[in-house]
Design an enzyme around this catalytic site. Sequence first.
Site, mmCIF file in Angstrom:
data_model
loop_
_atom_site.group_PDB
_atom_site.id
_atom_site.type_symbol
_atom_site.label_atom_id
_atom_site.label_comp_id
_atom_site.label_asym_id
_atom_site.label_seq_id
_atom_site.Cartn_x
_atom_site.Cartn_y
_atom_site.Cartn_z
ATOM 1 C CG ASP A 116 -27.904 -17.744 -32.948
ATOM 2 O OD1 ASP A 116 -28.794 -18.530 -32.569
ATOM 3 O OD2 ASP A 116 -27.336 -16.952 -32.176
ATOM 4 C CD GLU A 117 -23.240 -16.782 -31.839
ATOM 5 O OE1 GLU A 117 -22.623 -15.721 -31.986
ATOM 6 O OE2 GLU A 117 -23.670 -17.164 -30.723
#
Length: 837
Positions: free
Chosen positions: A521-522
């Site tokens: 993620d991210e």
Amino acid sequence: MKFFIVHCNRFFQLLSLACMAACASSPAVVADKAPLSLQWEIVASPHSGTNQTLSTLTITNHTADTLPATGWTIYFNNIGAAEIAGADTAVAGINFINGDFFSLSPQQGWQPLAPGTTVQLGVLTRRLKNITDLPKGFYLVDGRYPEGVALPVDVKPFEQADSLEIELAAHIFAQNESIKDLPLVQLPPVIPTPVAATLTTGSFALGAATPIVADPAFEQEATYLRDELGQVLDRLPELANEGAGDHALVLRQREGMPAEGYALTVDTRGILIEATTRAGVFYGIQTLKNLLPPTAWGDKQSIIEIPGVSITDAPRFAHRAVMLDVARNFQTKEQVMKILDLLALYKVNVLHFHLNEDEAWRLEIPGLPELTEVGARRGHTLDDAQHLMPSYGSGPQVDNATGSGFYSRADYIELLQYATARHIRVIPEIETPGHARAAIKSMDARYARYLAQGDSAAARQYLLRDLDDQSEYRSVQDWNDNVINVALPSTYAFLEKVVDEVIAMYQEAGAPLETIHFGGDEVPNGVWERSPAARRLLASETSIPHINDLWYYFFNRVNKLVKARGLYLSGWEEIGMKKAMVNGRSQMVVEPRFANENFHTDVWANQGINVDLAYRLANAGYKVVLTNVTNFYFDLAYNESFYEPGQYWGGYVGVEKPFRFVPYDYYRSLEEDARGEQLTAAGRANIVGLQAPLWSEIITSPERMEYLLLPKLFGLAERAWAADPSWAAEPDGDKAKAQYAADWSVFLNVLGKRELPRLDHYGGGFQYRIPTAGVTRRDGKLAANVQFPGFTIRYTTDGTEPTAQSQVYTEPLPAAGTVAFRVFNAAGRGGRTVYWK
């Protein structure tokens, strides 16, 4: 009239004490002799029509020496930007370092601070909406304290926030008005709700003389049951041979039942739990424990009467998970075991263990000692060579209890064995390629060590960054050096090493391991764009036409790595997505290439353009664990009170939002009217379960962990185990509303009268959140109510905080003078106090 929360002052005092405790950890200073003290006062939020807060920072010199104009720096942690305001920029400056790490230092206009004198500085930060936003972890570094000394901080009450409490108190009162106080006989016997349960006549007298008789397949569960009953009975029951007569507690294997299903019968002759699997009989045991009186764990008894009942049960979802983040702030092995016992009691069967982050690596990996020697410790540093820099207020000392810490290999094996005995699968998360700063800095330290020895091959063996990479990026959490370079062969050598060592731990523990979670993620824009290693890979691999395709390259290799070891790959939603241009904007869209690879995606985003993302991924073929931020992010604050700890970027999550979640039509669960792609039949089959994350940015104690986890956990347990309630599919809006109100009242009565009183004692007791009272003015009087029937409101009229001995509220009170309301549980512990003045 004016409402305000006095408990905030107590919180701020605790905040100051926490800072003083950090001071005490320094060998050079004790808490009451800190060289400086700080006071933080919020002046305006928002400030002058902006999205900023103006605060005043007062620095007081407590030493016999003048604080000079140069040679010292105050460091601290803060989320978002921070800067000195107005003309004060000539006096002092705030510099951003990395992540949430900042420094404050004197400028040319600084006047030496004489002993006993103060200076005030205006500070601008992002808008402070609750206490979570306050800067923390202040410490001084100068010639006297080169390793840093923690500074106590006094936070003054925020009058603007106090004035807003009247609206919240009235809102809470209105919410509570629909809750009915129900007699215990009208409540379901256990939670989560069984498939079928019938109360029968009579009861069984359970005592230490009751033998436990188990089929051979259930011997381990029989031993567990004996030990559990030993906590409530005056002596341990005996494990008897098969063939014992009536008045026994029998665990019997019966073929043909669901994998985690069971049948439980209690009558005057004894107790019978039947199941096909060990997991099934274990959950039957948890239901039996639910049938014990809530006070049973308070004092041991010789006999406990169990009501007659017939229950048939099985879970709705096979994946019922809580994600525990111990990377950002650490929790001890003993606290994790306590949480495992709690999860088992309410039939949660997966612990997603978030073991590494930008701010720490928490698991010992043999052969890579730097991961824990460097990556598991935080303290004052500007180069991360010996340990990582402070985060989330962890302070200058490397022995900080939550900033530093890790699980040894033996610890982790013990945790796995403990979880396995409770039929909880532990999914380890190795966060990659983003959120990996701790691993990157640890391998940098390893590189430096071997390079100093003249062994460049060993130095580069597990290196996680391209030393010549000039890429510029900034992560969501403001790091510019937290993404692993996926073009390096050494990255995959590192991952293989970690994965193989983790697998070996599970094998030694005898614990099941089906998957490893690799995060995903991210990852910010800009990574790898100016990496020579990435350019070389793109030039040599025609299957990678663009820098963005390194994402597919990375997870393709990781997928092959885990599949070769008989595992499947899990990750956050991004592992099933890719960057693409949509309507002229770059955004993440579903990536079909991995749809048939059995990827399990934890999908948290369900706001804005991502409202239907979980269903889109499931329809595309990905396995989906619903991890919706709006309903299951337990680190979010319970409500919008300034004094309520917790994040709020995804809204607020109290007791109700997990309870009202409808897995196959979660649009009905949202506060706003939003809909998107509907689940197909195939997509529905790909929804494998539910998960609630507990991120730990602000969890700096076991008490804070339990406060944010409970009572929210009950809603997750109910929705993950039990079938949809009638209101979830009722097309008539008025009928659905009435059905929901009835179920909501039942749920709160069960919590207030049975399950929370149980947790006052179970497992040594849990510090769950006690709600604030709802308060409103009607006909010149103050009316109060409470969310949990069975809890007690006490009050005072002299301005003092109510105690467990104060008057019990029974009817509206005259709205005169200062009236204080406070909710207490059955054990006499109180929540936050609401004052009317």
